[in-house]
Design a protein around this motif. Structure first.
Motif, PDB file in Angstrom:
ATOM      1  N   ALA A  51      20.872 -33.328  18.227  1.00  0.00           N
ATOM      2  CA  ALA A  51      20.709 -33.356  19.348  1.00  0.00           C
ATOM      3  C   ALA A  51      22.683 -33.924  20.633  1.00  0.00           C
ATOM      4  N   ASP A  52      23.039 -33.855  19.913  1.00  0.00           N
ATOM      5  CA  ASP A  52      24.358 -34.195  20.170  1.00  0.00           C
ATOM      6  C   ASP A  52      24.409 -32.561  19.722  1.00  0.00           C
ATOM      7  N   PHE A  53      24.729 -32.054  19.412  1.00  0.00           N
ATOM      8  CA  PHE A  53      25.111 -30.303  19.016  1.00  0.00           C
ATOM      9  C   PHE A  53      24.598 -29.874  19.749  1.00  0.00           C
ATOM     10  N   ALA A  54      22.527 -29.808  20.175  1.00  0.00           N
ATOM     11  CA  ALA A  54      21.894 -29.718  21.285  1.00  0.00           C
ATOM     12  C   ALA A  54      22.646 -29.860  22.661  1.00  0.00           C
ATOM     13  N   ALA A  55      22.841 -30.984  23.046  1.00  0.00           N
ATOM     14  CA  ALA A  55      23.258 -31.368  24.581  1.00  0.00           C
ATOM     15  C   ALA A  55      24.529 -30.889  24.520  1.00  0.00           C
ATOM     16  N   GLY A  56      25.546 -30.757  23.458  1.00  0.00           N
ATOM     17  CA  GLY A  56      26.694 -29.981  24.380  1.00  0.00           C
ATOM     18  C   GLY A  56      26.388 -28.302  24.576  1.00  0.00           C
ATOM     19  N   ARG A  57      25.661 -28.298  23.721  1.00  0.00           N
ATOM     20  CA  ARG A  57      25.388 -26.529  23.673  1.00  0.00           C
ATOM     21  C   ARG A  57      25.086 -26.520  25.413  1.00  0.00           C
ATOM     22  N   LEU A  58      23.876 -27.081  25.504  1.00  0.00           N
ATOM     23  CA  LEU A  58      22.856 -26.945  26.772  1.00  0.00           C
ATOM     24  C   LEU A  58      24.807 -27.797  28.247  1.00  0.00           C
ATOM     25  N   VAL A  59      25.260 -28.315  28.104  1.00  0.00           N
ATOM     26  CA  VAL A  59      26.295 -28.796  28.837  1.00  0.00           C
ATOM     27  C   VAL A  59      27.038 -27.478  29.226  1.00  0.00           C
ATOM     28  N   GLU A  60      27.125 -26.944  27.943  1.00  0.00           N
ATOM     29  CA  GLU A  60      28.023 -25.769  28.612  1.00  0.00           C
ATOM     30  C   GLU A  60      26.763 -24.508  29.083  1.00  0.00           C
ATOM     31  N   GLU A  61      25.893 -24.504  28.970  1.00  0.00           N
ATOM     32  CA  GLU A  61      24.854 -23.633  29.437  1.00  0.00           C
ATOM     33  C   GLU A  61      24.600 -23.800  30.328  1.00  0.00           C
ATOM     34  N   ILE A  62      24.776 -24.810  31.054  1.00  0.00           N
ATOM     35  CA  ILE A  62      24.028 -25.494  32.442  1.00  0.00           C
ATOM     36  C   ILE A  62      25.313 -25.343  33.268  1.00  0.00           C
ATOM     37  N   SER A  63      26.366 -26.133  32.848  1.00  0.00           N
ATOM     38  CA  SER A  63      27.540 -25.830  33.425  1.00  0.00           C
ATOM     39  C   SER A  63      27.676 -24.187  33.835  1.00  0.00           C
ATOM     40  N   SER A  64      27.868 -23.613  33.307  1.00  0.00           N
ATOM     41  CA  SER A  64      27.763 -21.936  33.708  1.00  0.00           C
ATOM     42  C   SER A  64      26.596 -20.809  34.091  1.00  0.00           C
ATOM     43  N   ARG A  65      25.906 -21.659  34.043  1.00  0.00           N
ATOM     44  CA  ARG A  65      24.801 -21.083  35.425  1.00  0.00           C
ATOM     45  C   ARG A  65      24.229 -21.564  36.068  1.00  0.00           C
ATOM     46  N   VAL A  66      24.392 -23.163  36.636  1.00  0.00           N
ATOM     47  CA  VAL A  66      24.404 -23.564  37.624  1.00  0.00           C
ATOM     48  C   VAL A  66      25.969 -24.060  38.638  1.00  0.00           C
ATOM     49  N   CYS A  67      26.710 -24.446  37.963  1.00  0.00           N
ATOM     50  CA  CYS A  67      27.601 -24.394  38.564  1.00  0.00           C
ATOM     51  C   CYS A  67      28.578 -23.347  38.802  1.00  0.00           C
ATOM     52  N   GLU A  68      28.771 -22.920  38.068  1.00  0.00           N
ATOM     53  CA  GLU A  68      29.731 -21.473  38.018  1.00  0.00           C
ATOM     54  C   GLU A  68      29.311 -20.136  38.670  1.00  0.00           C
ATOM     55  N   SER A  69      28.208 -20.317  39.246  1.00  0.00           N
ATOM     56  CA  SER A  69      27.409 -19.079  39.901  1.00  0.00           C
ATOM     57  C   SER A  69      26.598 -19.531  41.370  1.00  0.00           C
ATOM     58  N   SER A  70      26.198 -18.687  41.930  1.00  0.00           N
ATOM     59  CA  SER A  70      25.984 -19.251  43.300  1.00  0.00           C
ATOM     60  C   SER A  70      24.379 -19.847  43.148  1.00  0.00           C
ATOM     61  N   THR A  71      23.867 -19.755  41.585  1.00  0.00           N
ATOM     62  CA  THR A  71      22.314 -20.657  41.501  1.00  0.00           C
ATOM     63  C   THR A  71      22.787 -21.766  42.506  1.00  0.00           C
ATOM     64  N   LEU A  72      22.673 -22.723  41.835  1.00  0.00           N
ATOM     65  CA  LEU A  72      23.061 -23.990  42.847  1.00  0.00           C
ATOM     66  C   LEU A  72      22.709 -23.955  44.180  1.00  0.00           C
ATOM     67  N   PRO A  73      21.474 -24.669  44.770  1.00  0.00           N
ATOM     68  CA  PRO A  73      21.343 -24.578  46.336  1.00  0.00           C
ATOM     69  C   PRO A  73      22.625 -25.126  47.222  1.00  0.00           C
ATOM     70  N   SER A  74      22.980 -23.984  48.450  1.00  0.00           N
ATOM     71  CA  SER A  74      24.043 -24.441  49.408  1.00  0.00           C
ATOM     72  C   SER A  74      24.318 -26.058  49.753  1.00  0.00           C
ATOM     73  N   VAL A  75      23.285 -26.688  50.052  1.00  0.00           N
ATOM     74  CA  VAL A  75      23.621 -27.921  50.181  1.00  0.00           C
ATOM     75  C   VAL A  75      23.518 -29.247  49.272  1.00  0.00           C
ATOM     76  N   LEU A  76      23.013 -28.519  48.283  1.00  0.00           N
ATOM     77  CA  LEU A  76      23.198 -30.045  46.777  1.00  0.00           C
ATOM     78  C   LEU A  76      24.929 -28.997  46.783  1.00  0.00           C
TER      79      LEU A  76
END
Length: 125
Positions: A25-50
């Motif tokens: 669970a710890d290993f997978a959570a670390g990988r998910l944090v990386e993946e979500i951060s790159s897909r949502v935070c580092e791209s324009s996927t995050l809705p502009s209001v948010l």
């Protein structure tokens, strides 16, 4: 006789270092944090209001590491072979703030205190 003792010792050592569900669970959570951060935070996927409301998207995602690990644990099947474990996870499909969490499947082998991703894919791709 010596070879059998050596083989038994190696098997015992692998069984002792076979990582369990909490480590996975710890290993997978670390990988998910990386993946979500790159897909949502580092791209324009995050809705502009948010995007305006969230000062540090990556820190917000990282703060959810424990929760992400719990989600992965619920969506994972473990097959324990004693000396190693095979974890098969199926995640995603949920709608979060107008963003659909991508479907994702992964097969991971836990052996000798480490995890090796054997297969990771988005179904349909």
């Amino acid at each position: 006789m010596g070879g059998a003792v050596l083989l038994a010792g190696a098997g015992g050592m692998l069984a002792w270092t076979n990582p369990g569900p909490a480590e996975f669970a710890d290993f997978a959570a670390g990988r998910l944090v990386e993946e979500i951060s790159s897909r949502v935070c580092e791209s324009s996927t995050l809705p502009s209001v948010l995007g305006l409301a969230v000062a540090d998207c990556a820190a917000l995602v990282a703060s959810q590491r424990t929760s992400l690990g719990a989600v992965v644990q619920r969506q994972t099947r473990r097959t324990n072979f004693g000396v190693l474990s095979v974890y098969h996870s199926q995640l995603g499909g949920q709608q979060v703030l107008r963003w659909r969490v991508p479907r994702f499947e992964a097969t991971v082998v836990g052996v000798a205190g480490r995890f090796v991703i054997v297969q990771a894919r988005e179904p349909g791709s």
